[in-house]
Scaffold this motif. Structure first.
Motif, short mmCIF file in Angstrom:
data_model
loop_
_atom_site.label_atom_id
_atom_site.label_comp_id
_atom_site.label_asym_id
_atom_site.label_seq_id
_atom_site.Cartn_x
_atom_site.Cartn_y
_atom_site.Cartn_z
N ARG A 44 0.82 -1.22 0.00
CA ARG A 44 0.00 0.00 0.00
C ARG A 44 0.86 1.27 0.00
NH1 ARG A 44 -5.38 2.03 1.81
NH2 ARG A 44 -5.10 3.83 3.15
N PRO A 49 2.11 4.40 -6.85
CA PRO A 49 0.65 4.56 -6.98
C PRO A 49 0.13 4.33 -8.40
CG PRO A 49 1.76 6.68 -6.57
CD PRO A 49 2.78 5.62 -6.37
N GLN A 52 -0.79 -0.11 -10.14
CA GLN A 52 -1.85 -0.74 -9.35
C GLN A 52 -1.89 -2.25 -9.51
OE1 GLN A 52 -4.07 0.51 -7.03
NE2 GLN A 52 -2.78 2.32 -7.08
N ASN A 127 2.54 8.23 -1.20
CA ASN A 127 1.61 7.11 -1.04
C ASN A 127 0.64 7.32 0.13
OD1 ASN A 127 1.86 5.08 -3.06
ND2 ASN A 127 3.90 4.58 -2.29
N SER A 170 -4.27 6.14 -10.79
CA SER A 170 -3.45 5.82 -9.62
C SER A 170 -4.20 6.22 -8.34
CB SER A 170 -2.14 6.60 -9.67
OG SER A 170 -2.36 7.93 -9.26
N ASP A 171 -3.61 5.90 -7.18
CA ASP A 171 -4.20 6.39 -5.92
C ASP A 171 -3.29 7.42 -5.27
OD1 ASP A 171 -2.23 4.66 -5.08
OD2 ASP A 171 -3.57 3.33 -3.97
N LEU A 172 -2.65 8.22 -6.11
CA LEU A 172 -1.85 9.35 -5.60
C LEU A 172 -2.78 10.30 -4.84
CD1 LEU A 172 1.12 10.49 -6.03
CD2 LEU A 172 0.15 11.92 -7.83
N LYS A 421 -7.31 7.51 -0.68
CA LYS A 421 -6.83 6.99 0.59
C LYS A 421 -7.12 7.96 1.74
CE LYS A 421 -2.73 4.33 -0.79
NZ LYS A 421 -1.27 4.39 -0.94
#
Ligand SMILES: Cc1cc2nc3c(=O)[nH]c(=O)nc-3n(C[C@H](O)[C@H](O)[C@H](O)COP(=O)(O)OP(=O)(O)OC[C@H]3O[C@@H](n4cnc5c(N)ncnc54)[C@H](O)[C@@H]3O)c2cc1C
Length: 436
Positions: A44, A49, A52, A127, A170-172, A421
């Motif tokens: 994680r 990021p 994935q 992250n 992404s999960d930036l 996040k």
């Protein structure tokens, strides 16, 4: 006989250990403990990021976490909430899987200037790790230096130069999207003391640097040898030949055709970070190879920059109660055995090298020893641990709690992104109390 096992750390090495224990066919009660509410460690908070698919391995870990023999205890920290000696009295076996969460230092003057970061803190920042989400690095310069010639250095460089559109899946975290978008950064200098053949990039990651929307890779053709010299295994030689071909391809690209550039600067060893209060430049010594070893040439040069990220590996934190090898930054162990009924796996056992699946080999080896060494069960295990946490009023995050947090992250995801996040522990716990 049921054996109670506390695995401290919910990263790959912890989860692989639980999984391999469950496959032995013997009876275990397994508690996986992590200092933060979210499981999965560097899956994680380390893996980039924008990569994935690499993070999909956590789906297998989720299956392990939901087995009836297994319980998750997030937000419980060894050293803060509980000691190793308490764990040893509660559990038949304790496995340390705490990873390596401190940056190795460059060991050169100027390292503590503002604007100089280790890759652990910088990667944790982009992250959204609870320790570093508020790092607020100053990205206000046109030039950055990334020290290191491995995949983490490439990750850092790539995340800094990709466009918002390239990061859309992404999960930036939003704050990092904004900081990178607003940054005037045009040139990232990736510097390592070794040469293009010795660099530790994997080829997929290297090739990706030639496929970026607004950033071109820059390599000095004069530095690339015609062939891979030295003593390598066939597999390593093939990887290095591939990397050389990729780097040669980069030399044919026009660096001015794009708005940004990543410069691959080999044979460059940092000797000092220069600046008055904050970083203004990095001074390097040029190196060369001598019988397979990298040696200094005495020739120096400087690169002006306003940001330095040192991606030179990480080290574990010492664990109170067991000997620590300060040089290697790991808990002293023999193939994972630390002392009677205490073991270490993953990065705290062997240092910060290898890929996610490498940790499975550690788990197999350590579980082999646990099975061979364990003579008796019978310690209080989970029931004792739970009453101790209740006594101390520690808000343990269960796996169901985590799934609730994750569901909200997924529901909050910006269009095209996998999740938004929660970045602080308070936010995560707050989301749980709102969830009911
Ligand atoms: C930037 C980066 C990018 C990477 N990218 C890739 C990639 O793309 N592909 C790949 O295969 N590998 C990648 N890796 C390598 C991979 O992430 C590691 O091999 C792996 O995560 C190591 O597993 P671990 O369980 O030993 O440590 P970690 O993943 O670090 O897990 C340790 C866990 O222990 C917890 N913990 C620490 N201290 C305590 C404590 N005192 N009490 C309780 N819990 C504690 C931490 O919160 C963490 O969850 C990357 C590594 C880095 C640093």
């Amino acid at each position: 006989m049921t054996v109670s096992v506390a695995i401290i750390g919910a990263g790959p090495s912890g989860f692989y250990t639980a999984d391999v224990l469950l496959k032995t066919g013997q009876s275990y009660e397994i508690d996986i403990v992590d200092r933060i509410p979210a499981p999965y460690g560097l899956i994680r908070y380390g893996v980039a990021p924008d990569h994935q698919t690499t993070k999909n391995v956590s789906r297998a870990f989720e299956k392990t976490a939901t087995r009836e023999e297994v319980q998750y205890f997030g937000n419980v920290e060894l050293g803060r909430d509980i000691t190793l000696s308490e764990l040893k009295s509660l559990y038949d076996v304790v496995v340390l899987a705490v990873g390596a969460r401190l940056d190795k230092r460059l060991g050169i003057p100027g390292e503590d200037l503002d604007g100089v970061y280790g890759s652990v803190e910088f990667v944790n920042w982009y992250n959204g790790h609870p320790d570093c989400w508020n790092l607020a690095p100053d990205l206000g310069a046109t030039d950055a230096v990334v020290v290191g010639n491995g995949n983490v250095a490439i990750d850092v460089a790539r995340v800094l130069v990709k466009t918002v559109e390239e990061m859309a899946h992404s999960d930036l975290p939003d704050y990092a999207v904004r900081a990178i978008q607003d940054s005037p950064l045009t040139d990232v200098h990736m510097c390592g003391r070794r040469g293009p053949v010795e660099a530790k990039f994997t080829n997929v990651e290297l090739r990706e640097m030639g496929e970026l929307e607004i950033c071109a890779p820059v390599v000095d053709p004069g530095i690339l040898p015609d062939e891979v010299g030295g003593d390598w295994s066939d597999r390593d030689r093939r990887l290095r030949e591939k990397n050389l071909r990729t780097l040669r391809g980069f030399t044919e690209m026009d660096p001015e055709a794009k708005a940004k550039r990543v410069h691959f600067r080999f044979f460059s060893s940092p000797v000092e970070i220069l600046g008055d209060g904050r970083v203004e430049a990095v001074k390097f010594e040029r190196t060369r190879l001598e019988e397979g070893r990298t040696v200094g040439t005495g020739e120096h040069f400087e690169i002006s920059c306003g940001l330095v990220v040192a991606a030179v590996g990480s080290r574990s934190e010492a664990v109170d109660g067991v000997p620590f090898d300060d040089k290697q930054g790991i808990v002293v162990n023999q193939d994972g055995w630390v002392e009677d009924n205490v073991y270490a796996v993953g990065w705290v056992m062997r240092g910060s090298t290898g890929v996610i699946s490498t940790n499975r080999n550690d788990a197999v080896a350590v579980v082999g020893q646990i099975v061979e060494n364990i003579r008796e069960g019978g310690k209080p295990g989970r029931a004792g641990f739970e009453s101790l946490l209740a006594e101390r009023r520690i808000r343990r995050v269960s796996f169901d709690d985590w799934k609730s947090i994750e569901a909200i992250e997924i529901a909050n995801a910006p269009r095209g992104a996998p999740r938004r996040k929660f970045v602080s522990v308070d936010e995560m716990l707050g989301a749980l109390s709102q969830d009911g």
